[in-house]
Design a protein around this motif. Structure first.
Motif, short mmCIF file in Angstrom:
data_model
loop_
_atom_site.label_atom_id
_atom_site.label_comp_id
_atom_site.label_asym_id
_atom_site.label_seq_id
_atom_site.Cartn_x
_atom_site.Cartn_y
_atom_site.Cartn_z
N GLU A 83 17.85 48.18 43.34
CA GLU A 83 18.72 47.56 42.34
C GLU A 83 20.15 48.05 42.50
OE1 GLU A 83 16.92 48.53 38.62
OE2 GLU A 83 15.32 47.02 38.81
N LYS A 84 20.29 49.35 42.77
CA LYS A 84 21.62 49.93 42.97
C LYS A 84 22.28 49.34 44.22
CE LYS A 84 23.98 54.40 43.00
NZ LYS A 84 23.84 55.87 42.97
N LYS A 85 21.49 49.19 45.28
CA LYS A 85 21.99 48.61 46.53
C LYS A 85 22.48 47.17 46.30
CE LYS A 85 20.19 47.13 51.07
NZ LYS A 85 19.89 45.72 50.80
N GLU A 86 21.72 46.40 45.54
CA GLU A 86 22.07 45.00 45.26
C GLU A 86 23.39 44.93 44.47
OE1 GLU A 86 20.17 41.21 42.88
OE2 GLU A 86 18.80 42.73 43.69
N LYS A 87 23.51 45.82 43.48
CA LYS A 87 24.74 45.83 42.68
C LYS A 87 25.95 46.22 43.54
CE LYS A 87 26.99 47.88 38.66
NZ LYS A 87 28.25 48.07 39.41
N MET A 88 25.76 47.21 44.41
CA MET A 88 26.86 47.65 45.27
C MET A 88 27.30 46.54 46.22
SD MET A 88 25.55 51.52 46.11
CE MET A 88 27.00 52.45 46.48
N GLU A 89 26.34 45.76 46.70
CA GLU A 89 26.67 44.66 47.62
C GLU A 89 27.48 43.59 46.90
OE1 GLU A 89 22.83 43.71 49.17
OE2 GLU A 89 22.93 45.26 50.73
N LYS A 90 27.19 43.37 45.61
CA LYS A 90 27.99 42.43 44.82
C LYS A 90 29.39 42.98 44.59
CE LYS A 90 24.21 40.07 42.42
NZ LYS A 90 23.53 39.85 41.11
N ASP A 91 29.46 44.30 44.38
CA ASP A 91 30.77 44.94 44.21
C ASP A 91 31.60 44.81 45.48
OD1 ASP A 91 30.15 45.71 41.64
OD2 ASP A 91 29.53 47.74 42.18
N PHE A 92 30.94 44.93 46.64
CA PHE A 92 31.65 44.80 47.91
C PHE A 92 32.23 43.40 48.07
CE2 PHE A 92 29.01 48.45 49.71
CZ PHE A 92 30.10 49.30 49.81
N GLU A 93 31.49 42.39 47.62
CA GLU A 93 31.97 41.01 47.72
C GLU A 93 33.33 40.87 47.05
OE1 GLU A 93 29.24 38.14 46.25
OE2 GLU A 93 27.72 38.54 47.76
N VAL A 94 33.47 41.48 45.88
CA VAL A 94 34.73 41.42 45.14
C VAL A 94 35.79 42.29 45.80
CG1 VAL A 94 35.87 41.92 42.94
CG2 VAL A 94 33.60 40.86 42.95
N LEU A 95 35.41 43.51 46.19
CA LEU A 95 36.37 44.45 46.78
C LEU A 95 36.91 43.96 48.13
CD1 LEU A 95 34.63 47.85 45.95
CD2 LEU A 95 36.81 47.03 45.03
N LEU A 96 36.11 43.17 48.83
CA LEU A 96 36.53 42.68 50.15
C LEU A 96 37.34 41.39 50.08
CD1 LEU A 96 33.27 43.44 52.18
CD2 LEU A 96 35.49 44.56 52.46
N LEU A 97 37.55 40.89 48.86
CA LEU A 97 38.41 39.71 48.70
C LEU A 97 39.83 40.08 49.13
CD1 LEU A 97 37.26 38.40 45.20
CD2 LEU A 97 36.89 37.27 47.40
N PRO A 98 40.61 39.08 49.60
CA PRO A 98 42.00 39.36 49.99
C PRO A 98 42.76 40.03 48.85
CG PRO A 98 41.37 37.13 50.60
CD PRO A 98 40.25 37.66 49.77
N LYS A 99 43.48 41.08 49.18
CA LYS A 99 44.21 41.86 48.18
C LYS A 99 45.63 41.32 48.00
CE LYS A 99 41.29 45.36 47.33
NZ LYS A 99 40.76 45.66 46.00
N ASP A 100 46.09 41.35 46.77
CA ASP A 100 47.49 41.08 46.51
C ASP A 100 48.23 42.39 46.78
OD1 ASP A 100 50.04 40.79 45.38
OD2 ASP A 100 49.32 39.45 43.81
N PRO A 101 49.13 42.41 47.76
CA PRO A 101 49.80 43.67 48.13
C PRO A 101 50.62 44.29 46.99
CG PRO A 101 50.88 41.79 49.17
CD PRO A 101 49.61 41.29 48.58
N ASN A 102 50.90 43.49 45.96
CA ASN A 102 51.71 44.00 44.85
C ASN A 102 50.88 44.57 43.71
OD1 ASN A 102 54.28 43.27 45.96
ND2 ASN A 102 53.85 41.14 45.44
N ASP A 103 49.55 44.47 43.79
CA ASP A 103 48.69 44.83 42.65
C ASP A 103 48.91 46.25 42.14
OD1 ASP A 103 47.52 42.45 42.11
OD2 ASP A 103 45.60 42.88 43.06
N GLY A 104 49.22 47.18 43.01
CA GLY A 104 49.36 48.57 42.58
C GLY A 104 50.73 48.93 42.03
N LYS A 105 51.62 47.93 41.94
CA LYS A 105 53.01 48.23 41.60
C LYS A 105 53.31 48.21 40.10
CE LYS A 105 54.98 46.62 45.94
NZ LYS A 105 55.90 45.70 46.59
N ASN A 106 54.43 48.87 39.76
CA ASN A 106 55.01 48.74 38.43
C ASN A 106 55.63 47.35 38.34
OD1 ASN A 106 54.47 51.51 37.96
ND2 ASN A 106 56.39 52.09 38.93
N ILE A 107 56.05 46.98 37.14
CA ILE A 107 56.65 45.65 36.99
C ILE A 107 57.95 45.71 36.21
CG2 ILE A 107 54.40 44.49 37.00
CD1 ILE A 107 54.92 44.01 33.91
N ILE A 108 58.74 44.65 36.41
CA ILE A 108 59.83 44.34 35.48
C ILE A 108 59.41 43.06 34.79
CG2 ILE A 108 62.20 43.51 35.27
CD1 ILE A 108 63.02 45.52 37.38
#
Length: 353
Positions: A83-108
């Motif tokens: 069950e843990k393995k299955e959940k982790m694989e679903k988490d990987f699906e989301v984590l491996l999606l293309p990242k927005d390079p600005n996500d970690g930034k502060n904003i104005i």
């Protein structure tokens, strides 16, 4: 998926080795770039290390299932591990999606009173309080960069810097027109009016994101105006910066010091230019926002705040909550989580780049 995870692990370890090299340590720019890249891989890397351990534990428990003494315990643990393995694989699906390079930034963030005159300005003030309280709940810090008070309260325009952990990733969906439906205090007959305020969220331009060419910037020093205090109003401390190639103008007057106003103004201008050229690049590459969510256009009506019915509706995803009072007190996390979840769903289905 396993191949991609192995590649990420290799890349993470390569960066770790690079960061230990003397020639990299002495190069601040290179160190910052590598550290930033590694930080973007860290969550997946650490989850993958845990995932490999789970796979090993599964294999170990499979061997113990036939054991007369430990068989039943091994079966139970095996079920939990699967069950843990299955959940982790679903988490990987989301984590491996293309990242927005600005996500970690502060904003104005810029908020303006729009349709509705004084009521639009008052609502702009309500929105900045809402975001201020949300930022406080998140442990973020908010700093006012520029402000123009409305004649009846609120703001005709206000710009703030919000600093903290991955601010842009949560607030990037807030750009757009926010509509309010309520009875204004000035309304004598109790009629509900509709007004709007616009929100613009820009990722802060970091040191190496965009380099200002001061030869392209005209600097004008003027006398401050508005509710800045007597000391501000009697000195030539306000700064107006004009970026000649684009015509973008930034006005800064919240500080008593001309130097500090110029520093703040340059920070805002740099971020505006980074946002401006990033959008141009997206359009040139044909990567305009395909999502119905998007990261917002100032003219797009994204949300309605209905006071008589205590209701907030986000029109992009059809999300409604009947707790407007809590939302205006900074409880916007459910709306933000719903937007993030929908964006991830669209990406998983390949409907958004």
């Amino acid at each position: 998926m396993n191949e991609r995870l192995k590649n990420i692990e290799e890349k993470y370890n390569e960066i770790t080795e690079e960061l230990l090299k003397p020639e990299v340590i002495s190069d601040i720019k290179k160190t910052m770039e590598l550290s930033k890249e590694q930080a973007g891989l860290k969550e997946i890397y650490e989850l993958y290390q845990e995932y490999k351990k789970v796979l090993n534990d599964i294999e170990g428990n499979k061997e113990l299932v036939q054991d007369t003494e430990l068989g039943e315990i091994a079966k139970e643990e095996l079920k939990e591990l699967e069950e843990k393995k299955e959940k982790m694989e679903k988490d990987f699906e989301v984590l491996l999606l293309p990242k927005d390079p600005n996500d970690g930034k502060n904003i104005i963030m810029e908020i303006r009173g729009a349709a509705g005159g004084d009521e639009g300005n008052i609502f702009a003030g309500d929105l900045i309080r809402m975001y201020s309280r949300y930022a406080e709940k998140q442990g973020w810090k908010m700093e006012v960069l520029t402000e123009e008070a409305g004649s009846s309260g609120g703001y005709s325009q206000i710009e703030v810097m919000i600093k903290g952990d991955s601010v842009y990733s949560k607030l990037k969906y807030e750009s757009g027109a926010h509509r309010v439906q309520r009875v204004p205090e000035t309304e004598s007959q109790g009629r509900v009016h509709t007004s709007t305020a616009t929100v613009l969220v820009m990722p802060e331009a970091e040191e190496f994101d965009y380099e200002l060419d001061m030869n392209e910037i005209r600097v004008d020093i003027t006398r401050s105006s508005g509710c800045g205090g007597q000391g501000v109003n009697t000195t030539d401390s306000a700064v107006r910066l004009t970026h000649i190639p684009t015509g973008i103008i930034v006005y800064s007057q919240t500080e008593r010091s001309q130097i500090k106003n110029k520093e703040k103004g340059l920070k805002i201008l740099k971020t505006r230019l980074y946002d401006y050229y990033s959008r141009q690049e997206e359009e040139k590459l044909g990567a305009e926002r395909k999502s119905k969510i998007g990261t917002g256009d100032r003219s797009e009506k994204i949300r309605t705040y209905n006071y008589p019915q205590n209701r907030v509706t986000d029109h992009r995803i059809g999300f409604t909550t009947n707790s407007l009072d809590k939302v205006m007190d900074g409880a916007i996390e459910p709306i933000i989580e719903a937007l993030i979840t929908e964006d991830q769903r669209l990406k998983l289905e390949g409907k958004v780049e």
